[in-house]
Design an enzyme around this catalytic site. Structure first.
Site, PDB file in Angstrom:
ATOM      1  N   SER A 114       0.839  -1.197   0.000  1.00 16.69           N
ATOM      2  CA  SER A 114       0.000   0.000   0.000  1.00 16.69           C
ATOM      3  C   SER A 114       0.879   1.254   0.000  1.00 16.69           C
ATOM      4  O   SER A 114       1.736   1.407  -0.877  1.00 16.69           O
ATOM      5  CB  SER A 114      -0.957  -0.045   1.199  1.00 16.69           C
ATOM      6  OG  SER A 114      -1.943   0.940   1.117  1.00 16.69           O
ATOM      7  N   GLU A 136      -8.904  -6.391  -4.608  1.00  9.65           N
ATOM      8  CA  GLU A 136      -8.323  -5.364  -3.738  1.00  9.65           C
ATOM      9  C   GLU A 136      -9.392  -4.566  -2.976  1.00  9.65           C
ATOM     10  O   GLU A 136      -9.266  -4.307  -1.785  1.00  9.65           O
ATOM     11  CB  GLU A 136      -7.466  -4.396  -4.560  1.00  9.65           C
ATOM     12  CG  GLU A 136      -6.149  -4.973  -5.060  1.00  9.65           C
ATOM     13  CD  GLU A 136      -5.060  -4.985  -3.996  1.00  9.65           C
ATOM     14  OE1 GLU A 136      -5.348  -4.628  -2.838  1.00  9.65           O
ATOM     15  OE2 GLU A 136      -3.928  -5.361  -4.325  1.00  9.65           O
ATOM     16  N   HIS A 151      -7.504  -6.698  -0.198  1.00  9.18           N
ATOM     17  CA  HIS A 151      -6.334  -5.915   0.185  1.00  9.18           C
ATOM     18  C   HIS A 151      -5.840  -6.359   1.561  1.00  9.18           C
ATOM     19  O   HIS A 151      -6.619  -6.576   2.486  1.00  9.18           O
ATOM     20  CB  HIS A 151      -6.711  -4.434   0.222  1.00  9.18           C
ATOM     21  CG  HIS A 151      -5.562  -3.498   0.409  1.00  9.18           C
ATOM     22  ND1 HIS A 151      -4.578  -3.335  -0.542  1.00  9.18           N
ATOM     23  CD2 HIS A 151      -5.223  -2.673   1.433  1.00  9.18           C
ATOM     24  CE1 HIS A 151      -3.707  -2.444  -0.119  1.00  9.18           C
ATOM     25  NE2 HIS A 151      -4.063  -2.040   1.091  1.00  9.18           N
TER      26      HIS A 151
END
Length: 491
Positions: A181, A309, A399
């Site tokens: 990230s 995600e 994610h």
């Protein structure tokens, strides 16, 4: 009783502790606390100390912002620290993995049990967890202060590693930087910074965000933040605002960012208000532009993303399954790189909920990741690509499920949230595969599958069982081909 491990660094002696077959040294400062006269300044070196400094407690977390879970604030401002874990007994010349804790450019701490480095270190790596300034402390554009202070902190940490890692058994010529990230976005930025490039050899990026901002929009965000605080939008004006109060106002501004959609566009849709600034100095271009234009050399790069995600966010916000056609139209209008009709044509049978997930997953992490892989390949780098496709019960292949897999921390609270208290054998096998790929890549530059190239687009698909195949999100890749993320600018 086993004696505690001691290491003499260039700044002084540190004393850690043994954990299993490793020695771990927590909370070692690599720069002075960035408060007082050093608030919003470039990081300053740590003075030499006499005697032995205890290194058994993590450094205090930097001020945390954003909507997700955050580390508890403390009054201790010694935020700029590293934690080093090395195999014991002492060895030498080991590959080094540097993990940058910087989620969303707003939150993260070395103390997160998801980042426990002992499993990786037991496999022969020296692991370093870096804390840096985030949120407004690290990335707000302020008159009278250098921009991208969080990146400057990361460079200072890499310089510390260059000076000291051999004393911990690491090879300073075999450093791999890694992150997910915002940490992955930081790694991507470091690829293009001349002062940083001599300090590492390889890079690992998981879920690279397409988040960069122009100075014009960064100034508007700073002005909005200053207005909330009742101060001038300058380093001097912000200097009297306590760090925790500033972090809380960034969180509030993130929550209120939809009110700024007319001017802030995609930035407001994402609820993120601070990120690296394309400032013409430290960052003249985005990483995608710099690599594609030949202004940065390619590197050994291991890059990957999750198939689903956006699923983590839609589930955590309680909106999964509730999207309507108007939501899909809004997502397409905000994030399609050109004509929204391209998505409709590519995914003609997608429901509104599916279209929202596809578009947000593509725009936030999937396409920035694969486009970075392609740009690195075009810049003569050796690139290896993966996608995690294993579906957790609640979050799909969403994610962040990659982090406990890669660190081997399935039993940490986040790992249990994703995989349950007793992970299936297939999950443990996936963890072994990804952790092993990291170790091999750090040691040799090869994670264990063929390189990605423009002809074959070979990708490792982490599922039960893992396979190797052409890149699976080809429909989206074609939509984004030749259209790398641009820095967010005012409307």
């Amino acid at each position: 009783m086993q004696q505690r491990p001691r290491i003499r660094t260039a700044e002084g002696v540190v004393e850690g502790e043994h954990v299993g077959g490793t020695a771990i040294f927590r909370g070692i400062p690599y720069a002075q606390p960035p408060v007082g006269a050093l608030r919003f300044a470039a990081p300053e070196p740590v003075p030499h100390w006499d005697g032995t400094r205890p290194a058994t407690e993590f450094g205090p977390p930097p001020p945390q912002s954003g909507p997700g879970p955050k580390a508890e604030a403390t009054d201790d401002a010694n935020w700029l620290t590293v934690t080093v874990c090395t195999p014991a007994p002492a060895r030498s010349g080991l590959p080094v993995l540097v993990w940058i804790s910087c989620g969303g450019y707003m939150a993260g701490t070395a103390a997160d049990p998801m980042f426990d480095p002992t499993a990786l270190s037991a496999e022969g790596l020296v692991v370093v967890i870096v804390q840096c300034r985030m949120g407004a402390e690290g990335f707000a554009l302020l008159d009278g202060a250098p921009s991208n202070r969080g990146l400057l902190d990361q460079i200072a940490a890499l310089e510390w590693i260059r000076r000291n890692i051999a004393a911990f058994g690491g090879d300073p010529e075999a450093v791999t930087i890694a992150g997910t990230s915002g940490g992955a976005g930081s790694v991507a930025a470091l690829l293009t910074i001349p002062a940083a490039r001599p300090l590492f050899r390889r890079a690992i990026t998981h879920s690279v965000p397409g988040l960069n901002i122009t100075p014009a929009l960064a100034k508007e965000v700073t002005a909005a933040l200053a207005d909330r605080l009742g101060v001038a939008p300058t380093a001097a004006g912000f200097a009297d605002v306590p760090p925790q109060r500033l972090a809380e106002e960034v969180t509030a501004l993130c929550a209120d960012s939809p009110a700024h959609k007319e001017r802030w566009g995609r930035l407001a849709h994402l609820g993120i208000v601070v990120c690296p600034v394309i400032d013409g100095d430290l960052l003249p271009q985005t990483p995608w532009q710099a690599l594609t234009d030949g202004n940065a050399a390619g590197i050994d790069l291991l890059a990957g993303h999750m198939r689903d995600e956006f699923r983590l966010f839609s589930v955590m916000m309680g909106v999964r399954g509730s999207f309507m056609e108007a939501d899909a139209a809004t997502a397409l209008e905000a994030f399609a790189p050109d004509d929204p009709a391209e998505y409709r044509a590519a995914y003609p049978d997608a429901t509104a909920d599916e279209m929202v997930e596809i578009v947000y997953s593509d725009a936030t992490f999937r396409m920035p990741t694969v486009l970075l892989a392609e740009a690195n390949t075009a810049a003569d780098g050796a690139t290896y690509l993966f996608e995690i496709r294993w579906e957790t019960e609640a979050f799909g292949a969403g994610h962040s499920i990659d982090v406990p897999l890669a660190f081997g921390t399935l039993d940490c609270p986040t790992g249990r949230m994703f995989f349950g208290d007793d992970p299936a054998p297939a999950v443990r096998a996936l963890s072994d595969e990804l952790l092993g790929a990291w170790v091999r890549f750090c040691a040799t530059g090869d994670p264990g599958w063929p390189r990605y190239d423009a002809e074959h687009r070979t990708t490792r698909l982490l599922d039960d069982p893992p396979t190797t195949a052409p890149y699976p999100e080809e429909r989206s890749r074609r939509i984004w081909e030749g259209r790398p993320p641009l820095p967010f600018a005012p409307a």
